[in-house]
Motif scaffolding. Structure first.
Motif, PDB file in Angstrom:
ATOM      1  N   ALA A 346       0.609  -1.219   0.023  1.00  0.00           N
ATOM      2  CA  ALA A 346      -0.075  -0.135   0.061  1.00  0.00           C
ATOM      3  C   ALA A 346       1.074   1.289   0.040  1.00  0.00           C
ATOM      4  O   ALA A 346       0.411   2.352  -0.185  1.00  0.00           O
ATOM      5  N   ALA A 353      -4.933   6.962  -0.435  1.00  0.00           N
ATOM      6  CA  ALA A 353      -5.881   6.161  -0.173  1.00  0.00           C
ATOM      7  C   ALA A 353      -5.262   5.190   1.141  1.00  0.00           C
ATOM      8  O   ALA A 353      -5.871   4.578   1.789  1.00  0.00           O
ATOM      9  N   THR A 354      -4.022   5.222   1.136  1.00  0.00           N
ATOM     10  CA  THR A 354      -3.234   4.473   1.969  1.00  0.00           C
ATOM     11  C   THR A 354      -3.657   4.754   3.409  1.00  0.00           C
ATOM     12  O   THR A 354      -3.560   4.129   4.384  1.00  0.00           O
ATOM     13  N   ALA A 357      -6.719   2.933   4.090  1.00  0.00           N
ATOM     14  CA  ALA A 357      -6.648   1.662   3.848  1.00  0.00           C
ATOM     15  C   ALA A 357      -5.995   0.819   4.801  1.00  0.00           C
ATOM     16  O   ALA A 357      -6.686  -0.389   5.376  1.00  0.00           O
ATOM     17  N   TYR A 361      -7.091  -2.295   7.342  1.00  0.00           N
ATOM     18  CA  TYR A 361      -6.362  -3.508   6.961  1.00  0.00           C
ATOM     19  C   TYR A 361      -5.802  -4.171   8.547  1.00  0.00           C
ATOM     20  O   TYR A 361      -5.491  -5.346   8.851  1.00  0.00           O
ATOM     21  N   GLY A 430      -9.861  -6.058   3.872  1.00  0.00           N
ATOM     22  CA  GLY A 430      -8.405  -5.277   4.131  1.00  0.00           C
ATOM     23  C   GLY A 430      -7.640  -5.409   2.967  1.00  0.00           C
ATOM     24  O   GLY A 430      -6.740  -4.341   2.483  1.00  0.00           O
ATOM     25  N   VAL A 433      -8.693  -3.069  -0.177  1.00  0.00           N
ATOM     26  CA  VAL A 433      -8.455  -1.554   0.021  1.00  0.00           C
ATOM     27  C   VAL A 433      -7.046  -1.283  -0.081  1.00  0.00           C
ATOM     28  O   VAL A 433      -6.334  -0.131  -0.769  1.00  0.00           O
ATOM     29  N   ALA A 434      -6.272  -2.151   0.660  1.00  0.00           N
ATOM     30  CA  ALA A 434      -4.792  -1.995   0.440  1.00  0.00           C
ATOM     31  C   ALA A 434      -4.300  -1.945  -0.914  1.00  0.00           C
ATOM     32  O   ALA A 434      -3.208  -1.252  -1.331  1.00  0.00           O
ATOM     33  N   ALA A 437      -5.334   0.723  -3.225  1.00  0.00           N
ATOM     34  CA  ALA A 437      -4.421   2.132  -3.049  1.00  0.00           C
ATOM     35  C   ALA A 437      -3.365   1.894  -3.851  1.00  0.00           C
ATOM     36  O   ALA A 437      -2.770   3.108  -4.312  1.00  0.00           O
ATOM     37  N   LEU A 511     -15.254   1.736   7.297  1.00  0.00           N
ATOM     38  CA  LEU A 511     -14.357   2.263   6.195  1.00  0.00           C
ATOM     39  C   LEU A 511     -14.381   3.897   6.104  1.00  0.00           C
ATOM     40  O   LEU A 511     -13.515   4.700   5.741  1.00  0.00           O
ATOM     41  N   GLU A 515     -11.802   6.787   6.584  1.00  0.00           N
ATOM     42  CA  GLU A 515     -11.504   7.724   5.508  1.00  0.00           C
ATOM     43  C   GLU A 515     -11.777   9.220   6.120  1.00  0.00           C
ATOM     44  O   GLU A 515     -10.987   9.996   5.496  1.00  0.00           O
TER      45      GLU A 515
END
Length: 526
Positions: A346, A353-354, A357, A361, A430, A433-434, A437, A511, A515
């Motif tokens: 990520a 986004a990291t 994310a 995770y 997790g 999304v990682a 990113a 999430l 965010e």
């Protein structure tokens, strides 16, 4: 000459103060409460009240935070939503870890030695065990570790970051050495963890010194400004940045800085392994995010080779070596090395986004880790005379567990599937999304390697599931294993299993919260 009293905004530090204050009170409880049972109950109650209370304070701070956040101690520490998000995650792990620390077998045996200050197998240790002595100082040690991790997530000065690093590392070195059984193995793991930790701390300090010499500042913003303006000192700056990142990668357990992980995981008391595996990785990731995005954002291209190389090496070595392990705790240790690689994926290109994310995770990974080790504490060996012994960590001993205890085996299967990233578990969301990113910055080759490694890693997770549900107990071994009922450990299993399913099926609210927290108070990425 007049002395000006410094003004410190204590309110933003309230969650940390609650935890560290409770740790100090815990030392007093250890000193003045004489009855072991009363002392143990007081330490557990104090720890849970402090950790849950600190989490509540952090949530209130998050809701009332104005703007991006607050600077404390002349900018050496920041309290923003990113820091509060990580602090809440670590506090959750701390509370679940405290329950595991207090768990006991039916016979009243705990995971920790009766007297940690003497040689393993000594007469003093034997007498202490007969007298029923208990090392309830593990609770304040864990609180100090949690407080240090919380500091670690929000410090914006390299010198202060080193202080926070040592604050949570030193208690962990002690906790790893306090296993009740296999004491020499416990001491070996603690010694390796300590020596390699000291080495990594030296690298971190050397890197901080190089950066200070090149930029004239130890603060993350000062270093970022220096990277943008200083000319002619590029080798010094890059060398310092690499050394600082390497010091943090040690705590993450990434290759080639992972060599402490298998021995520490295997030798430590299983509750300590669970707590360390979940919370330490979260704290290290939080610090790596803040240092990378606030100080080294101008070195994105220069540091990319490091993150790519370490991520690929961690995923490949962790997966391949885990395939050949026959000890369950060592298998999960090498699994954690592979997960360190997934975390570093990520960081490719430092995508924004990291920031959202990775907290998710690490929350998913930490819950599954705590749950899996809570299950391990309840599957134990039994001698010929019926005495319950230590944990059964050889893979073959788990054959037929699904028939002995379907619910416990089912929970373990759920945690393993979450590690593997199977849909409808928190681990799948997790990883999704990682990896998303990283793809947003064009790092699809790295994500491809990660997907292949995840598929290969599924083998050793599924192998254990097959052993539990589709393999019969070897002849003559039916009575060699006992599933021990521990109420506190079962509570941890139930909570983590429910959370893994809930985060896998309905991840949206969490999430969205992360965010909302994906804003650093200062730095180029903010």
């Amino acid at each position: 000459m007049s002395f000006v009293t410094p003004e410190i905004a204590w309110a933003p530090l309230a969650p940390i103060i609650v935890v560290l204050g409770a740790a100090a009170i815990g030392i007093l409880v250890e000193s003045f409460v004489r009855t072991p049972a009363t002392r143990r109950a007081a330490q557990l109650g104090l720890s849970l009240v402090a950790l849950i209370g600190a989490a509540g304070v952090a949530v209130v701070q998050w809701a009332g935070l104005e703007g991006a956040g607050t600077e404390v101690l002349a900018g050496m520490l920041t309290v923003d939503r990113q820091a509060l998000a990580w602090q809440i995650v670590i506090l959750v792990f701390g509370a679940l870890g405290a329950l595991l620390f207090a768990a006991r077998t039916r016979a009243g045996e705990e995971a920790f030695t009766s007297l940690g200050s003497v040689a393993p197998g000594s007469t003093e240790e034997t007498l202490a065990r007969r007298k029923g002595m208990q090392v309830t100082e593990v609770f304040p040690l864990a609180l100090f570790a949690v407080g240090g991790m919380m500091l670690f997530t929000s410090v914006t000065d390299l010198v202060f970051l080193f202080v926070a690093l040592e604050l949570f590392s030193l208690p962990l070195y002690i906790l790893v050495a306090l296993a009740r059984r296999r004491r020499m193995l416990s001491h070996e793991g603690a010694l390796k963890y300590f020596l390699l930790g000291a080495f990594s701390s030296a690298l971190f300090l050397f890197g901080a010194a190089l950066l200070y010499g090149a930029t004239g500042s130890a603060s993350l913003t000062g270093i970022a400004d220096g990277i943008a303006t200083v000319s002619g000192l590029d080798p010094l700056i890059l060398g310092g940045a690499v050394l600082v990142v390497v010091g943090l990668l040690f705590k993450l357990g990434a290759v080639p800085f992972h060599s402490w992980t298998p021995d520490a995981y295997q030798g430590a008391p299983t509750p300590v392994t669970a707590f360390m595996g979940a919370a330490t990785k979260a704290a290290a990731t939080a610090a790596l995010i803040r240092v990378s995005y606030e100080a080294f954002y101008g070195l994105t291209w220069e540091l990319s080779w490091l993150f790519w190389a370490v991520a690929i090496a961690s995923m490949l070595l962790g997966t391949v070596v885990a395939l050949v392990q026959t000890d369950l705790k060592r298998m999960l240790a090498y699994s954690s090395v592979a997960h360190a690689g997934f975390i570093l994926v990520a960081f490719a290109g430092f995508p924004e986004a990291t920031l959202a994310a990775l907290p998710f995770y690490l929350l998913a990974y930490g819950l599954a880790t705590l749950g899996a080790f809570a299950v391990i504490t309840q599957v134990r060996e039994r001698s010929d005379d019926g005495t319950v012994l230590g944990e059964a960590t050889r893979l073959g001993q788990w054959a037929g567990l699904g028939k002995r205890s379907p619910l416990l085996a089912g929970a373990m299967a759920l945690f393993l599937l979450s590690f593997a990233g199977i849909p409808l578990t928190a681990g799948f969301v997790g990883k999704f999304v990682a990896f998303a990113a990283a793809i947003s910055e064009g790092a699809w080759p790295l994500v491809l390697v990660a997907v292949i490694a995840s598929a290969a890693a599924a083998f050793f997770y599924v192998r254990l599931i097959v052993l539990m549900f589709f393999t019969d107990v070897p002849d003559g071994q039916e009575e060699a294993i006992e599933v021990d009922y521990s109420p506190l450990a079962r509570v941890v299993v139930v909570i983590t299993a429910a959370a893994v399913v809930l985060l896998g099926v309905v991840p949206g609210p969490v999430l969205s919260a992360f965010e909302n927290a994906a804003v650093l108070l200062i730095g180029s990425a903010g």
